[in-house]
Motif scaffolding. Structure first.
Motif, mmCIF file in Angstrom:
data_model
loop_
_atom_site.group_PDB
_atom_site.id
_atom_site.type_symbol
_atom_site.label_atom_id
_atom_site.label_comp_id
_atom_site.label_asym_id
_atom_site.label_seq_id
_atom_site.Cartn_x
_atom_site.Cartn_y
_atom_site.Cartn_z
ATOM 1 N N ILE B 252 -51.448 50.685 -19.942
ATOM 2 C CA ILE B 252 -51.068 49.523 -19.134
ATOM 3 C C ILE B 252 -50.945 48.297 -20.030
ATOM 4 N N ARG B 253 -51.887 48.134 -20.947
ATOM 5 C CA ARG B 253 -51.833 46.985 -21.859
ATOM 6 C C ARG B 253 -50.566 47.042 -22.716
ATOM 7 N N GLU B 254 -50.248 48.236 -23.156
ATOM 8 C CA GLU B 254 -49.062 48.398 -23.987
ATOM 9 C C GLU B 254 -47.798 48.022 -23.203
ATOM 10 N N ALA B 255 -47.724 48.486 -21.984
ATOM 11 C CA ALA B 255 -46.563 48.163 -21.148
ATOM 12 C C ALA B 255 -46.505 46.656 -20.913
ATOM 13 N N PHE B 256 -47.678 46.036 -20.724
ATOM 14 C CA PHE B 256 -47.681 44.591 -20.500
ATOM 15 C C PHE B 256 -47.222 43.850 -21.760
ATOM 16 N N ASP B 257 -47.708 44.262 -22.910
ATOM 17 C CA ASP B 257 -47.275 43.623 -24.165
ATOM 18 C C ASP B 257 -45.764 43.747 -24.340
ATOM 19 N N ASP B 258 -45.228 44.909 -23.968
ATOM 20 C CA ASP B 258 -43.777 45.091 -24.044
ATOM 21 C C ASP B 258 -43.055 44.145 -23.087
ATOM 22 N N LEU B 259 -43.668 43.940 -21.931
ATOM 23 C CA LEU B 259 -43.073 43.021 -20.945
ATOM 24 C C LEU B 259 -43.017 41.594 -21.503
ATOM 25 N N VAL B 260 -44.110 41.169 -22.147
ATOM 26 C CA VAL B 260 -44.141 39.820 -22.735
ATOM 27 C C VAL B 260 -43.052 39.704 -23.798
ATOM 28 N N GLN B 261 -42.915 40.757 -24.571
ATOM 29 C CA GLN B 261 -41.870 40.758 -25.604
ATOM 30 C C GLN B 261 -40.481 40.652 -24.973
ATOM 31 N N LEU B 262 -40.300 41.353 -23.877
ATOM 32 C CA LEU B 262 -39.020 41.281 -23.165
ATOM 33 C C LEU B 262 -38.760 39.842 -22.689
ATOM 34 N N ALA B 263 -39.813 39.213 -22.142
ATOM 35 C CA ALA B 263 -39.658 37.840 -21.640
ATOM 36 C C ALA B 263 -39.336 36.868 -22.765
ATOM 37 N N ARG B 264 -39.776 37.185 -23.971
ATOM 38 C CA ARG B 264 -39.454 36.331 -25.122
ATOM 39 C C ARG B 264 -37.977 36.449 -25.510
ATOM 40 N N THR B 265 -37.406 37.626 -25.283
ATOM 41 C CA THR B 265 -36.050 37.864 -25.773
ATOM 42 C C THR B 265 -34.971 37.621 -24.716
ATOM 43 N N ARG B 266 -35.314 37.724 -23.435
ATOM 44 C CA ARG B 266 -34.313 37.463 -22.402
ATOM 45 C C ARG B 266 -34.122 35.948 -22.252
ATOM 46 N N ILE B 267 -32.954 35.562 -21.822
ATOM 47 C CA ILE B 267 -32.637 34.132 -21.706
ATOM 48 C C ILE B 267 -32.561 33.733 -20.238
ATOM 49 N N ARG B 268 -33.190 32.627 -19.917
ATOM 50 C CA ARG B 268 -33.089 32.057 -18.577
ATOM 51 C C ARG B 268 -32.785 30.575 -18.686
ATOM 52 N N ASN B 269 -31.753 30.116 -17.999
ATOM 53 C CA ASN B 269 -31.350 28.708 -18.053
ATOM 54 C C ASN B 269 -31.208 28.219 -19.498
ATOM 55 N N GLY B 270 -30.656 29.081 -20.330
ATOM 56 C CA GLY B 270 -30.381 28.689 -21.704
ATOM 57 C C GLY B 270 -31.579 28.692 -22.627
ATOM 58 N N ARG B 271 -32.719 29.123 -22.127
ATOM 59 C CA ARG B 271 -33.924 29.156 -22.976
ATOM 60 C C ARG B 271 -34.600 30.506 -22.827
ATOM 61 N N PRO B 272 -35.484 30.857 -23.758
ATOM 62 C CA PRO B 272 -36.200 32.123 -23.576
ATOM 63 C C PRO B 272 -36.895 32.148 -22.203
ATOM 64 N N CYS B 333 -41.318 43.238 -12.683
ATOM 65 C CA CYS B 333 -41.091 41.971 -13.382
ATOM 66 C C CYS B 333 -40.054 42.169 -14.480
ATOM 67 N N ALA B 334 -40.193 43.249 -15.228
ATOM 68 C CA ALA B 334 -39.233 43.543 -16.296
ATOM 69 C C ALA B 334 -37.837 43.686 -15.713
ATOM 70 N N TYR B 335 -37.766 44.378 -14.605
ATOM 71 C CA TYR B 335 -36.452 44.611 -14.004
ATOM 72 C C TYR B 335 -35.792 43.292 -13.615
ATOM 73 N N ASP B 336 -36.586 42.379 -13.084
ATOM 74 C CA ASP B 336 -36.017 41.083 -12.703
ATOM 75 C C ASP B 336 -35.541 40.294 -13.920
ATOM 76 N N LEU B 337 -36.207 40.492 -15.051
ATOM 77 C CA LEU B 337 -35.774 39.796 -16.263
ATOM 78 C C LEU B 337 -34.443 40.328 -16.795
#
Lengths: 359, 402
Positions: B252-272, B333-337
């Protein structure tokens, strides 16, 4: 490597729990809730004799010298029993004095607080939830302070006030000092009535010691509020289970219907595992300083949010009765409302978690 | 409470780390096929006493004295290093503990070592078309004829049946007995005449689980674990192992860390995306659940270590629901990103894997796949019944007599 309670800690909880059950049963709790005092001096005296008022005061000042986890274990039981009384503010004041006071300040002030001869409160929050030390605005000029603090629990009966000042400093003030105006509010949680305090050029003992002590103090508050909310939610689940057994509809106890059974199982599943979350956050405050602040914020946000959801569900599980003043669910519902919104709501604490993680 | 490890355990951790420097393999060994590399390293782990510690050496384990703290250290370190340790397979994870507890000496010698190395692979024959949550109503029949069981009926949702050499399963051997008392736990070679495996396609696109049909399949009478009619009790032990496999806080922790990484790389409103307050709130809320699982795991670990099982009874019952719920929160959450990247179907090579996620189609797969564990091994609704009835003593559901 051991993540469990010691025999002494288990015994501490049992002692306090049996005191609460015998001395503050629902009938007595109801009286204290309805009369608005939120305080029973007999409880205070008895618990002071049991050492509860000085749990985290160092032994040299007459306290028990215990750790935050021990305090949180008592907070859990007080949440379970919705124990009225000025304990939360008193504990936090003793913690703050212990952390930030000089040797002479501590030896002058702490012994009377440890024995419960004097009662303290804390004035930390400002505005509509400015809880973090960096947001405090009470001005300091020499040894005099001016400003406004709100949600000061049990200020009406306190002898002394620990005040959060600008730049995250702390001060100790005599509650009867000239320039203090205490205005009692009509709070929702009648087990913990509170006031707004205006300080107008009030003489204060400025506590100078140590960086980050104010942060540690609000983190401790977060953990204690989370433990309280956990205890309160556990009590509500007990009430839900009892009601699901006794209330019958369609010729069977409602707890036999999966709609009710699953709702209760869900509440349990949301709450029960979080016991470890607040244990860990409490332990972190004394032993894992680098992660303590984030753990405290995460714990407060998570547990008080889950507990609030459990409280709302508990009202619903009690049906029309659950919506009455008579039904005891409301007492714990409001206890949790307080735990959730006092000193930063879940949204504020989650933003803090995000910032501390470098997101 | 003391989260420091004792010096002897810190030393032990150092020795595990030193051993793990051997992974990944180097030189010529690094050229071997992936599975061979893993087998080779796993065997070294057994020889060094780090893998299959609870399995006696005569059955192919490393037969170490019971030490829960060392087990924990090994799990942490192997997980960090991504090194192959105990196989999370049906054979090693579920059959082996069951055989060690209930199997005959011959069965242990015949099956355990091969299951540990996956030289003989296993599938689980429990569910049937008419018996899912109500597993004990199962109808797949085994009739004793001379020195052979004759099997007839059907199993379903049988993961990996198409590759398995063997099946452990539940069969009705005493049709006259009461529901739970008529079941036996049998070991079935999958190459027997009369067995037909038909693949079922999952909603995520892969072909991992199957239907298995039995028509007059004959297996030796000695292929029973425990006594006739005791299969239910024997299988309960394995289900506990399966639920523990599913409730793993490291994953679960690993999946969460991957999610945080995803949130860093996806763009929203022109920013990470991770700078967006809505995303930050959601991540922090999900992490509350992740931390709860991690710390609750510690609490249960200590309770088990001290022998205070009563303390941990409720949280243990709740592990499966907590972990599958939390994993699903992460995947949602990942899917929404992903935005409209979430409309692309997973790639063929991504199907049937349960690995860390780096591609958007990989997240799409996990978004769908994360529903599987919430159903397998006792669906969430059934778990809630167990929690309500056994955890909180609520009245049992009305049940029609069998």
């Amino acid at each position: 490597m051991d993540f469990g309670l010691s025999e002494e800690q288990v015994m501490l909880q049992e002692t306090i729990r049996s005191f609460a059950l015998s001395e503050c049963p629902t009938t007595r709790l109801r009286e204290l809730f309805d009369d608005g005092s939120g305080h029973d001096p007999a409880h205070w005296t008895a618990l002071a004799e049991m050492g509860v008022t000085g749990l985290v005061v160092a032994e040299e000042y007459g306290g028990a010298g215990l750790e935050l986890l021990d305090l949180a274990l008592v907070a859990e039981v007080f949440g379970e029993s919705a124990m009225p009384g000025p304990f939360l503010g008193h504990w936090l004041a003793t913690l703050g004095l212990g952390l930030a006071g000089t040797e002479s300040q501590r030896s002058q002030i702490l012994p009377a607080l440890a024995k419960g001869e004097k009662t303290a409160c804390v004035a930390l929050q400002e505005g509509v939830g400015a809880w973090a030390p960096k947001e405090w605005t009470v001005e300091v000029r020499g040894n005099r302070i001016s400003g406004v603090k709100n949600v000061v629990t049990h200020a009406a009966i306190a002898d002394g006030i620990l005040v959060g000042l600008e730049a995250g400093k702390l001060a100790w003030v005599d509650a009867r000092a000239p320039g203090i105006e205490i205005s009692n509010e009509n709070g929702i949680d009648r087990t913990r009535p509170f006031s707004t305090i205006t300080f107008d050029d009030v003489e204060a003992e400025i506590l100078e010691q140590g960086d980050g002590t104010a942060e540690k103090l609000v983190s401790a508050a977060s953990v204690l509020l989370a433990a309280d909310a956990f205890g309160a939610a556990s009590k509500l689940i007990d009430l839900d289970v009892a009601y699901a057994h006794s209330r019958e509809q369609f010729g069977q106890p409602i707890g036999q219907f999966q709609a009710v059974k699953h709702a209760i199982a869900r509440l349990g599943t949301e709450m029960e595992p979080t016991r470890a979350l607040w244990w860990h956050a409490a332990y972190a405050l004394d032993h894992l300083p680098e992660e303590a602040s984030r753990a405290a914020s995460m714990t407060k946000a998570h547990i008080t949010d889950r507990a609030m959801a459990a409280a709302r569900e508990s009202v619903e599980l009690h049906g029309g009765y659950g919506f009455t003043w008579e039904c005891e669910v409301q007492i714990w519902f409001k206890r949790i409302m307080f735990d959730r919104s006092f000193l930063g709501n879940p949204e504020q604490h989650r933003e803090q978690c995000a910032a501390l993680a470098g997101w | 409470m003391d989260l420091q490890y004792a010096p002897e355990h810190e030393e032990f951790r150092e020795s595990v780390r030193a051993f793990l420097k051997g992974w990944p393999l180097k030189g010529d060994e690094a050229e071997l096929p992936k599975e061979e590399q893993e087998s080779l390293f796993r065997q070294r782990g057994i020889d060094a006493g780090y893998v299959y510690r609870g399995v006696p050496t005569r059955y192919g384990g490393s037969g170490q004295p019971n030490d829960a703290i060392k087990d924990r250290i090994i799990r942490e370190e192997f997980y960090q290093a991504g090194a192959p340790g105990d196989l999370p397979s049906q054979g090693a994870g579920m059959l082996v503990p069951t055989l060690l507890e209930f199997g005959s000496e011959e069965q242990k010698e015949r099956y355990v070592a091969r299951a540990l190395t996956n030289t003989e692979s296993w599938c689980q024959g429990y569910s049937e078309p008419g018996s899912g949550s109500d597993l004990a109503s199962l109808q797949c029949q085994a009739r004793l004829e001379g020195d052979e069981w004759v099997l007839n009926g059907q199993k379903i949702w049988t993961s990996g049946a198409q590759r398995a050499d063997m099946m452990f399963g539940l069969f009705r051997t005493e049709p006259e007995a009461k529901k739970h008392a008529g079941i036996s736990y049998l070991l079935v070679p999958m190459d027997r005449d009369g067995i037909e495996v038909r693949p079922l396609r999952e909603m995520s696109g892969g072909f991992e689980f199957n239907e298995v049909f039995f028509t007059d399949v004959r297996i030796p009478a000695e292929n029973i674990v425990g006594e006739r009619g005791q299969g239910w009790a024997v299988s309960r032990a394995t289900l506990i192992h399966e639920r523990n496999l599913i409730g793993n806080p490291f994953m679960i922790r690993e999946a969460f860390d991957d999610l945080v990484q995803l949130a860093r790389t996806r763009i929203r409103n022109g920013r990470p995306a991770i700078e967006d307050s809505g995303v930050r709130q959601r991540l922090a809320e999900i992490e509350g659940y992740v931390r709860t699982s991690e710390t609750s795991n510690l609490l249960q670990f200590t309770a088990a270590h001290r022998g205070e099982m009563l303390t941990a009874m409720r949280p243990m019952m709740m592990n499966k629901v907590c972990s599958t719920d939390t994993t699903q929160r992460i995947m949602k959450c990942a899917y929404d990103l992903l935005g409209s990247d979430g409309l692309l179907a997973p790639l063929d090579e991504e199907l049937n894997t349960w690995s860390r996620t780096t591609t958007s189609t990989g997240w799409v797969l996990q978004y769908m796949f994360s529903m599987g564990p919430a159903i397998a091994g006792g669906a969430t609704n059934i778990q809630l019944n167990i929690i309500g009835e056994r955890g909180y003593g609520l009245p049992r559901d009305l049940r029609k007599p069998f």
